[in-house]
Design a protein around this motif. Structure first.
Motif, PDB file in Angstrom:
ATOM      1  N   ALA A  52     -43.386 -87.423  14.406  1.00 40.28           N
ATOM      2  CA  ALA A  52     -42.592 -87.213  13.195  1.00 40.28           C
ATOM      3  C   ALA A  52     -42.628 -88.451  12.306  1.00 40.28           C
ATOM      4  N   ALA A  53     -42.584 -89.650  12.921  1.00 39.53           N
ATOM      5  CA  ALA A  53     -42.685 -90.883  12.135  1.00 39.53           C
ATOM      6  C   ALA A  53     -44.042 -90.973  11.450  1.00 39.53           C
ATOM      7  N   GLN A  80     -39.776 -97.457   5.984  1.00 33.30           N
ATOM      8  CA  GLN A  80     -38.373 -97.034   6.056  1.00 33.30           C
ATOM      9  C   GLN A  80     -38.264 -95.590   6.529  1.00 33.30           C
ATOM     10  N   GLN A  81     -39.055 -94.700   5.943  1.00 34.47           N
ATOM     11  CA  GLN A  81     -38.973 -93.295   6.305  1.00 34.47           C
ATOM     12  C   GLN A  81     -39.530 -93.032   7.706  1.00 34.47           C
ATOM     13  N   TRP A 130     -38.282 -91.435  13.206  1.00 38.37           N
ATOM     14  CA  TRP A 130     -38.324 -91.704  14.645  1.00 38.37           C
ATOM     15  C   TRP A 130     -36.915 -91.687  15.242  1.00 38.37           C
ATOM     16  N   ALA A 131     -35.970 -92.351  14.565  1.00 41.92           N
ATOM     17  CA  ALA A 131     -34.595 -92.389  15.074  1.00 41.92           C
ATOM     18  C   ALA A 131     -33.984 -90.997  15.086  1.00 41.92           C
ATOM     19  N   ALA A 132     -34.243 -90.218  14.031  1.00 41.67           N
ATOM     20  CA  ALA A 132     -33.716 -88.851  13.995  1.00 41.67           C
ATOM     21  C   ALA A 132     -34.312 -88.003  15.109  1.00 41.67           C
ATOM     22  N   VAL A 147     -28.019 -86.579  10.052  1.00 38.79           N
ATOM     23  CA  VAL A 147     -27.084 -87.685   9.844  1.00 38.79           C
ATOM     24  C   VAL A 147     -27.714 -89.008  10.261  1.00 38.79           C
ATOM     25  N   VAL A 148     -28.388 -89.019  11.393  1.00 41.56           N
ATOM     26  CA  VAL A 148     -29.055 -90.250  11.842  1.00 41.56           C
ATOM     27  C   VAL A 148     -30.139 -90.653  10.843  1.00 41.56           C
ATOM     28  N   PHE A 149     -30.899 -89.697  10.371  1.00 41.09           N
ATOM     29  CA  PHE A 149     -31.924 -89.959   9.363  1.00 41.09           C
ATOM     30  C   PHE A 149     -31.303 -90.635   8.148  1.00 41.09           C
ATOM     31  N   CYS A 150     -30.178 -90.091   7.679  1.00 40.92           N
ATOM     32  CA  CYS A 150     -29.482 -90.658   6.522  1.00 40.92           C
ATOM     33  C   CYS A 150     -28.938 -92.050   6.831  1.00 40.92           C
TER      34      CYS A 150
END
Length: 516
Positions: free
Chosen positions: A83-84, A111-112, A117-119, A161-164
């Motif tokens: 996804a990253a 950044q994206q 990755w975190a999301a 939410v994590v993405f944001c």
């Protein structure tokens, strides 16, 4: 890079290294679904490039922003590292308005990628892939497959939410390092402005992922993109038009202030007081905004009045008075073709009407006067009385409110007077100003408080929170009239909405001066 502070360069370098660490597992894992990664990456890249396409770029509003549903669909369909990787091409190709463009593109891509990755990690921890019916690879589900709703929405919402959160955290970090903003203010407002749009994008991404995993496959998933992209385009177009509306209002107000220098700052303060009255009356937000605009533009018709009359330092002749009395009609004609003003046009035309029928231009009475015009009339008179004149100091707020109350039922609508009195009693009167001087709050309970003079400025039609009142000087061109025996003379100079109480028009019987 040379234009950036060392702290910003170090921050960006760390972000790039972290993004590289996020995507590396996808490059080394033999199980990465490259077909799905490539397709989603191309889709996201295409959504970003369409904004700068020579054939379409002029039609796409600048504020449309990044198109994240595809990235979030990748979060729901692919492993975190994959996804990253999807986010990188589109992030690097996004629109950049400021230099250094190359550095900014690399920053956006990194950044994206980190946010995706975190999301993806958060989505996996909440068993998101299982809720869509299978493992981490993208593909159609078996016949009769159904996603696990409503549970599937929980991990998807958490991922959005994590993405944001990651995006806003990195945005605040770059603001603090590149622009040297204080840490206490660098992140202020970023999350509240971004959370709702990202959640909407997350919902669209979930719809796309569900359709992709369904028996209908990729074609059905692609159908989600068109209405979502159109909705983003419309939303950005709305903000673009709203900015144009504010610019139009700002230009008109600036033109009036330049022509009639004695009422500089008056328009913004009348708009502020009008909005306070509307809020107290319980008007809806959209109508309250119309009231505020009506207050700001109520004197726009002065652009049609000869400047020599507005600045005349002597009594007005009857003919000059008749010319100035035309300014509400001039204003109505000037703005009648501006569609977004709506009901505000009637307030511009009738804000000099009085409930006893002695006003102008048509001598309307009571309920014949439009509601917005009755609101603006009270706000206009209040600002006239609480603003400093060349021949007198401003009246204290309680004195001005008492005068409005005395004239209620004859000159003003009593309901509007009560609304302004109630609003100021609760919130005080914070006159609009944009000077560098300190804020002065005028309490409605302090009879000694007066509005201090100061310069005024315009801010695109959006009223700043509290500041000291601004009025450099009032015009002295007032026409002498015979003393009236009635409590309400109603004969002040045209363009002045303050209550006339006998004696010279525009001044009270005690000479304190309430005219505009």
């Amino acid at each position: 890079m040379r234009v950036l502070p060392p702290a910003a360069r170090g921050f960006i370098l760390c972000a790039v290294l972290a993004a590289a660490a996020c995507v590396t597992p996808a490059l080394t894992d033999s199980g990465t679904p490259w077909a799905a990664v490539g397709l989603l990456a191309v889709l996201y890249l295409g959504c970003e490039l369409v904004k700068v396409c020579p054939l379409l770029g002029s039609r796409v509003p600048e504020g449309i922003g990044a198109f994240f549903p595809v990235v979030l669909a990748a979060v729901f369909l692919l492993p975190p590292a994959a996804a990253a990787l999807v986010a990188l091409p589109g992030g690097c190709a996004g629109t950049v308005a400021e230099r250094p463009a190359r550095v900014r593109r690399v920053w956006h891509g990194a950044q994206q990628a980190m946010a995706a990755w975190a999301a993806g990690r958060a989505y996996g921890l909440l068993r998101g892939p299982d809720s869509l019916g299978g493992g981490p690879s993208a593909g159609s589900g078996p016949p009769g497959w159904v996603a696990d709703f409503p549970y599937a929405m929980l991990p998807a919402a958490a991922a959005a939410v994590v993405f944001c959160l990651v995006l806003t955290a990195l945005d605040g970090g770059i603001l603090a390092t590149a622009e040297r903003r204080p840490a206490a203010t660098a992140w202020r407002g970023l999350l509240t402005l971004s959370l709702a749009p990202h959640c909407v994008h997350g919902l669209a991404g979930l719809m796309m992922a569900v359709m992709w995993r369904s028996p209908y496959g990729l074609p059905a998933a692609l159908l989600v993109l068109l209405p979502m992209y159109v909705s983003c385009w419309v939303f950005a177009q709305y903000h673009r038009e709203r900015s144009a509306h504010r610019a139009t209002i700002r230009a008109l107000v600036q033109a009036v202030d330049i022509k009639d220098r004695y009422t500089r700052g008056h328009s913004e303060r009348v708009g502020q007081a009008s909005a306070m009255i509307a809020r107290e009356l319980g008007m809806a937000d959209d109508r309250m905004e119309v009231v505020r605009i009506a207050g700001i533009l109520h004197d726009v018709g002065k652009l049609g009045v000869p400047t020599r009359l507005l600045r005349k330092d002597g009594p007005l002749t009857p003919e000059e008075r008749r010319i100035i009395e035309l300014h509400p009609e001039y204003g109505h004609e000037m703005v009648r073709g501006i569609g977004f003003l709506g009901e505000a046009r009637s307030a511009i035309l009738h804000h000099h009407e009085r409930v006893d029928g002695t006003g102008y231009p048509y001598g309307l009475t009571g309920e014949q006067i439009p509601v917005l015009a009755r609101v603006v009339a009270v706000a206009d008179a209040f600002d006239a009385m609480t603003s400093t004149r060349s021949y007198s100091r401003a009246r204290p707020v309680p004195v001005a409110l008492a005068e409005l109350d005395r004239c209620a039922g004859a000159q003003f609508d009593p309901a509007m007077v009560r609304a302004l009195t109630g609003a100021i009693g609760r919130h005080g009167w914070h006159p609009v100003v944009t000077s560098d001087e300190d804020l002065q709050v005028i309490s409605a309970n302090d009879p000694a408080a007066v509005a201090a003079p100061g310069p005024a400025d315009r801010n695109g039609g959006a009223l700043p929170e509290g500041a000291r009142t601004a009025r450099s000087a009032a015009r002295t061109a007032l026409r002498a009239l015979p003393v009236q025996d009635a409590p309400l003379a109603g004969a002040d100079r045209p363009g002045s909405d303050a209550p006339a109480t006998g004696g010279r028009p525009g001044r009270d019987a005690d000479g304190s001066g309430a005219g505009g």
